[in-house]
Write an enzyme that holds these catalytic residues in place. Structure first.
Site, PDB file in Angstrom:
ATOM      1  N   HIS A  87     -10.115   1.142   2.321  1.00  0.00           N
ATOM      2  CA  HIS A  87      -9.750   2.500   2.738  1.00  0.00           C
ATOM      3  C   HIS A  87     -10.505   3.168   2.988  1.00  0.00           C
ATOM      4  O   HIS A  87     -10.621   4.181   3.891  1.00  0.00           O
ATOM      5  CB  HIS A  87      -8.944   2.687   1.524  1.00  0.00           C
ATOM      6  CG  HIS A  87      -7.300   2.662   1.383  1.00  0.00           C
ATOM      7  ND1 HIS A  87      -6.399   2.724   2.473  1.00  0.00           N
ATOM      8  CD2 HIS A  87      -6.416   1.993   0.776  1.00  0.00           C
ATOM      9  CE1 HIS A  87      -5.139   2.576   2.355  1.00  0.00           C
ATOM     10  NE2 HIS A  87      -5.257   1.825   0.994  1.00  0.00           N
TER      11      HIS A  87
ATOM     12  N   CYS B 173       0.982  -1.080   0.036  1.00  0.00           N
ATOM     13  CA  CYS B 173       0.053   0.060   0.019  1.00  0.00           C
ATOM     14  C   CYS B 173       0.732   1.159   0.070  1.00  0.00           C
ATOM     15  O   CYS B 173       1.954   1.149   0.609  1.00  0.00           O
ATOM     16  CB  CYS B 173      -0.721   0.145   1.295  1.00  0.00           C
ATOM     17  SG  CYS B 173      -1.851   1.565   1.438  1.00  0.00           S
TER      18      CYS B 173
ATOM     19  N   HIS C 277      -9.104  -3.913  -1.635  1.00  0.00           N
ATOM     20  CA  HIS C 277      -8.130  -2.958  -0.855  1.00  0.00           C
ATOM     21  C   HIS C 277      -8.672  -1.766  -0.923  1.00  0.00           C
ATOM     22  O   HIS C 277      -8.656  -1.023   0.265  1.00  0.00           O
ATOM     23  CB  HIS C 277      -6.734  -3.244  -1.394  1.00  0.00           C
ATOM     24  CG  HIS C 277      -5.640  -2.526  -0.915  1.00  0.00           C
ATOM     25  ND1 HIS C 277      -4.655  -3.013  -0.387  1.00  0.00           N
ATOM     26  CD2 HIS C 277      -5.316  -0.969  -0.697  1.00  0.00           C
ATOM     27  CE1 HIS C 277      -3.798  -2.120  -0.084  1.00  0.00           C
ATOM     28  NE2 HIS C 277      -4.368  -1.044  -0.102  1.00  0.00           N
ATOM     29  N   GLU C 278      -8.984  -1.043  -1.906  1.00  0.00           N
ATOM     30  CA  GLU C 278      -9.500   0.260  -1.934  1.00  0.00           C
ATOM     31  C   GLU C 278     -10.768   0.656  -1.156  1.00  0.00           C
ATOM     32  O   GLU C 278     -10.758   1.775  -0.772  1.00  0.00           O
ATOM     33  CB  GLU C 278      -9.461   0.916  -3.519  1.00  0.00           C
ATOM     34  CG  GLU C 278      -8.490   0.975  -4.259  1.00  0.00           C
ATOM     35  CD  GLU C 278      -7.142   1.386  -3.516  1.00  0.00           C
ATOM     36  OE1 GLU C 278      -7.145   2.158  -2.690  1.00  0.00           O
ATOM     37  OE2 GLU C 278      -6.065   0.762  -3.725  1.00  0.00           O
TER      38      GLU C 278
HETATM   39 CO    CO Z   1      -3.706   0.973  -0.126  1.00  0.00          CO
END
Ligand code: CO
Length: 147
Positions: free
Chosen positions: A135, A89, A131-132
């Site tokens: 966030h 990341c 993953h995004e």
């Molecule tokens: Co990331």
């Protein structure tokens, strides 16, 4: 276009929950364009707005299947299968590790014009999407590492 500063995991902002996007004006387009320049310069695969200090539910991803994708207000509709793969990341420099993610994910989201889109992502593209989206809820991949 301008390059933006990517905040790191020690910045408390990275743990905040992002808000729904309801303004699809040129200001949003400028943010997306600047995020793209930032992502390219950082040599990354994906970038969520929160990583440049903007608490809105949007991210950009360089996918293998579709090229550059902008996902705004994404909702995960379907997940299938599991895979374990290594992730990193841009907000956690120098760290990588294995995470369990779906191998297929179907997302409903809006594009930069506010139009609703539905797309299915496979493999690393699916990993990137998850993953995004994490966030946007203040979750980092380091929270999910397989020991
Ligand atoms: Co990331």
């Amino acid at each position: 276009m301008a390059r933006l500063t990517i905040i790191k995991q020690d910045n408390p902002l990275i743990r905040k929950t992002s808000k729904i996007v309801d303004d699809f004006s040129p200001r949003l387009h400028e943010l997306l364009d600047n995020m793209y320049e930032t992502l390219l310069h950082a040599n990354g695969m994906g970038l969520a707005a929160i990583q440049v200090g903007v608490l809105y539910r949007l991210a950009i991803i360089l996918t293998e299947e579709y090229g550059l994708i902008e996902i705004i207000n994404p909702i995960i509709k379907t997940v299938k299968n599991q895979r374990i793969d290594s992730e990193g990341c841009l907000s956690c420099p120098g760290i990588s590790g294995r995470v369990r993610r779906p191998h297929l994910v179907t997302l409903e989201y809006q594009d930069r014009h506010g139009q609703k889109q539905i797309k299915t992502f496979h493999g690393m593209d699916a990993v990137c999407c998850c993953h995004e989206i994490d966030h946007m809820d203040g979750i980092l991949f380091i929270d999910k590492l397989i020991k």
